[in-house]
Design a protein around this motif. Structure first.
Motif, mmCIF file in Angstrom:
data_model
loop_
_atom_site.group_PDB
_atom_site.id
_atom_site.type_symbol
_atom_site.label_atom_id
_atom_site.label_comp_id
_atom_site.label_asym_id
_atom_site.label_seq_id
_atom_site.Cartn_x
_atom_site.Cartn_y
_atom_site.Cartn_z
ATOM 1 N N PRO A 171 4.325 -14.382 1.743
ATOM 2 C CA PRO A 171 4.812 -13.187 1.052
ATOM 3 C C PRO A 171 3.780 -12.600 0.089
ATOM 4 C CG PRO A 171 6.525 -14.852 1.109
ATOM 5 C CD PRO A 171 5.279 -15.515 1.621
ATOM 6 N N HIS A 174 1.156 -10.802 2.146
ATOM 7 C CA HIS A 174 1.693 -9.514 2.590
ATOM 8 C C HIS A 174 1.640 -8.481 1.475
ATOM 9 C CE1 HIS A 174 4.452 -6.529 4.261
ATOM 10 N NE2 HIS A 174 5.144 -6.626 3.138
ATOM 11 N N LEU A 175 2.033 -8.896 0.261
ATOM 12 C CA LEU A 175 2.036 -7.968 -0.864
ATOM 13 C C LEU A 175 0.609 -7.584 -1.252
ATOM 14 C CD1 LEU A 175 3.853 -6.430 -2.728
ATOM 15 C CD2 LEU A 175 3.977 -8.413 -4.231
ATOM 16 N N SER A 176 -0.325 -8.517 -1.123
ATOM 17 C CA SER A 176 -1.728 -8.206 -1.389
ATOM 18 C C SER A 176 -2.233 -7.121 -0.435
ATOM 19 C CB SER A 176 -2.595 -9.462 -1.230
ATOM 20 O OG SER A 176 -2.268 -10.436 -2.179
ATOM 21 N N ALA A 178 -0.461 -4.890 1.136
ATOM 22 C CA ALA A 178 0.172 -3.615 0.794
ATOM 23 C C ALA A 178 -0.503 -2.977 -0.418
ATOM 24 C CB ALA A 178 1.660 -3.831 0.531
ATOM 25 N N HIS A 182 -2.385 0.689 -0.444
ATOM 26 C CA HIS A 182 -1.925 1.760 -1.331
ATOM 27 C C HIS A 182 -3.008 2.143 -2.337
ATOM 28 C CE1 HIS A 182 1.865 1.507 0.548
ATOM 29 N NE2 HIS A 182 2.328 0.446 -0.099
ATOM 30 N N ARG A 203 4.376 3.620 -4.829
ATOM 31 C CA ARG A 203 4.273 3.203 -3.436
ATOM 32 C C ARG A 203 4.673 1.746 -3.233
ATOM 33 N NH1 ARG A 203 -0.558 5.927 -0.052
ATOM 34 N NH2 ARG A 203 -0.447 8.048 -0.858
ATOM 35 N N LEU A 204 4.448 0.900 -4.234
ATOM 36 C CA LEU A 204 4.764 -0.517 -4.093
ATOM 37 C C LEU A 204 6.230 -0.828 -4.376
ATOM 38 C CD1 LEU A 204 1.625 -2.186 -5.700
ATOM 39 C CD2 LEU A 204 2.387 -2.441 -3.327
ATOM 40 N N GLY A 206 8.835 -0.240 -2.751
ATOM 41 C CA GLY A 206 9.532 -0.754 -1.588
ATOM 42 C C GLY A 206 9.067 -2.119 -1.139
ATOM 43 N N ASP A 207 7.907 -2.564 -1.620
ATOM 44 C CA ASP A 207 7.356 -3.864 -1.226
ATOM 45 C C ASP A 207 7.661 -4.959 -2.239
ATOM 46 O OD1 ASP A 207 5.738 -3.073 1.215
ATOM 47 O OD2 ASP A 207 4.844 -1.750 -0.282
ATOM 48 N N LEU A 208 7.860 -4.580 -3.497
ATOM 49 C CA LEU A 208 8.065 -5.563 -4.555
ATOM 50 C C LEU A 208 9.519 -6.019 -4.606
ATOM 51 C CD1 LEU A 208 5.991 -3.785 -7.339
ATOM 52 C CD2 LEU A 208 5.413 -5.986 -6.315
ATOM 53 N N ASP A 212 8.968 -9.652 -8.468
ATOM 54 C CA ASP A 212 7.556 -9.537 -8.103
ATOM 55 C C ASP A 212 6.821 -8.582 -9.036
ATOM 56 O OD1 ASP A 212 7.873 -11.226 -5.958
ATOM 57 O OD2 ASP A 212 8.252 -9.600 -4.538
#
Length: 364
Positions: A171, A174-176, A178, A182, A203-204, A206-208, A212
């Motif tokens: 995870p 993946h976040l890195s 993204a 961005h 932008r983040l 939706g990913d966080l 997070d």
């Protein structure tokens, strides 16, 4: 000197086996505890590979046979049944340990390959700057983390991001990825660093996840100055050619990205020979066996003592390894840069002066 976790587990398993043997022999043949020795291979299989578990299993079985011989009940039916159960448990534990270790190695290779595809060591010269970046993984599967860096050569100058995602494992990787994607979009389209931060935050979203966040420094570097914003990250280290090294602590601290940061822009002039070190907590919090963290002056001397940026970062990585005795549980990301020394390069036939030093950074 403290033992590695796997070594401690082996000692615990051995002590348990000896305790069982001692109690069993002390109580005589009236009480048989050899069945409890199956805990040894099962315990070993939770922390060891197939080979080590097989050795522990063989030792436990040999110890059980020795106890049965000493108590003269080897030929009794219940003793043979206990030995058979122990042998079957040993085979099963060895098989489980082998499968688990193989699965762990495969996951580790996939995770590290994914992370290295996102964050690659790089050395380049562009826009009047020399830049070197390094990434070192802690290598344990459970500790593959979210350290990240990225570069964008924009009309506003060279922009860079260095940060640390909360959490470990895939995870975080993946976040890195993204965050890097961005950042590159925002770095090219947003005219101001504060706008880059706001765009990243948007932008983040939706990913966080709910818990997070990403600590980060975003910088815009030119040969004669640097502008940066710090969102809850470690302060970069300024290494002047003439002067005392200093941490670029922000005048007002703010929260990481994902927690509505409100950073302020710092600006610092750069002179020929100055260097800037950006880093993650794998360096800042690299503790030795006594809990002591690296000395800033020692890091500064390593970064300025080497002629090339590449050699300087290699020296820092080696020093961290010696300091922690290779026991660091966190990843390390480093960026070292400086205004590029003037050099004279004759253009090749068909080249214009503007084409010199036009190579883009790796991974850009």
């Amino acid at each position: 000197m403290s033992m590695a976790p796997h070594t401690r587990w082996l000692w615990l398993t051995a002590l348990f086996g000896l305790a069982v043997a001692t109690v069993d022999l002390a109580t005589g043949s009236a009480t048989s505890l050899i069945g409890t020795l199956l805990v040894c291979p099962l315990l070993a299989s939770t922390q060891q590979g197939g080979r080590a578990t097989a050795l522990v299993s063989a030792a436990a079985l040999a110890l059980a046979i020795a106890i049965s011989v000493a108590e003269d009940d080897l030929e009794q039916g219940d003793a043979l049944l206990r030995l058979l159960v122990l042998a079957m448990a040993s085979v099963y534990a060895t098989w489980v340990a082998h499968r688990t270790a193989d699965h762990r190695r495969q996951l580790e290779q996939v995770s590290q390959t994914a992370q290295r595809a996102i964050i690659k060591p790089t050395d380049f010269r562009i826009g009047g700057l020399e830049v070197s970046a390094r990434y070192h993984s802690a290598a344990a599967l459970s500790q593959i983390g979210g350290d990240l860096y990225a570069f964008a050569h924009t009309p506003m100058g060279l922009r860079l991001l260095i940060g640390d995602v909360r959490g470990k494992g895939l995870p975080a990787v993946h976040l890195s990825a993204a965050a890097i994607g961005h950042f590159r979009d925002a770095a090219y389209t947003q005219p101001d660093l504060l706008d880059v931060v706001r765009e990243l935050e948007t932008r983040l979203a939706g990913d966080l996840g709910p818990e997070d966040f990403i600590t980060a420094v975003i910088a815009e570097v030119a040969p004669d100055h640097v502008r940066l914003v710090n969102c809850g990250h470690h302060a970069p280290l300024h290494l002047p050619a003439a002067g005392i090294p200093a941490l670029l602590v922000p005048p007002e601290r703010t929260t990481p990205i994902g927690l509505a940061p409100a950073p302020v822009i710092q600006q610092l002039p750069l002179a020929e020979g100055d260097r800037l070190l950006f880093y993650t907590d794998g360096l800042a919090e690299a503790r030795d066996r006594t809990g002591t963290m690296p000395d800033v002056q020692d890091i500064a001397s390593l970064c300025t003592g080497a002629a090339s940026l590449e050699s300087a970062l290699d020296g820092v990585m080696d020093a961290v390894g010696r300091h922690t005795r290779r026991a660091t549980s966190d990843d390390i990301a480093l960026i070292l840069l400086q205004p590029a020394p003037a050099r004279v390069t004759l253009p090749q036939q068909g080249e214009s002066d503007g084409d010199i030093d036009a190579a883009a950074p790796a991974g850009q």
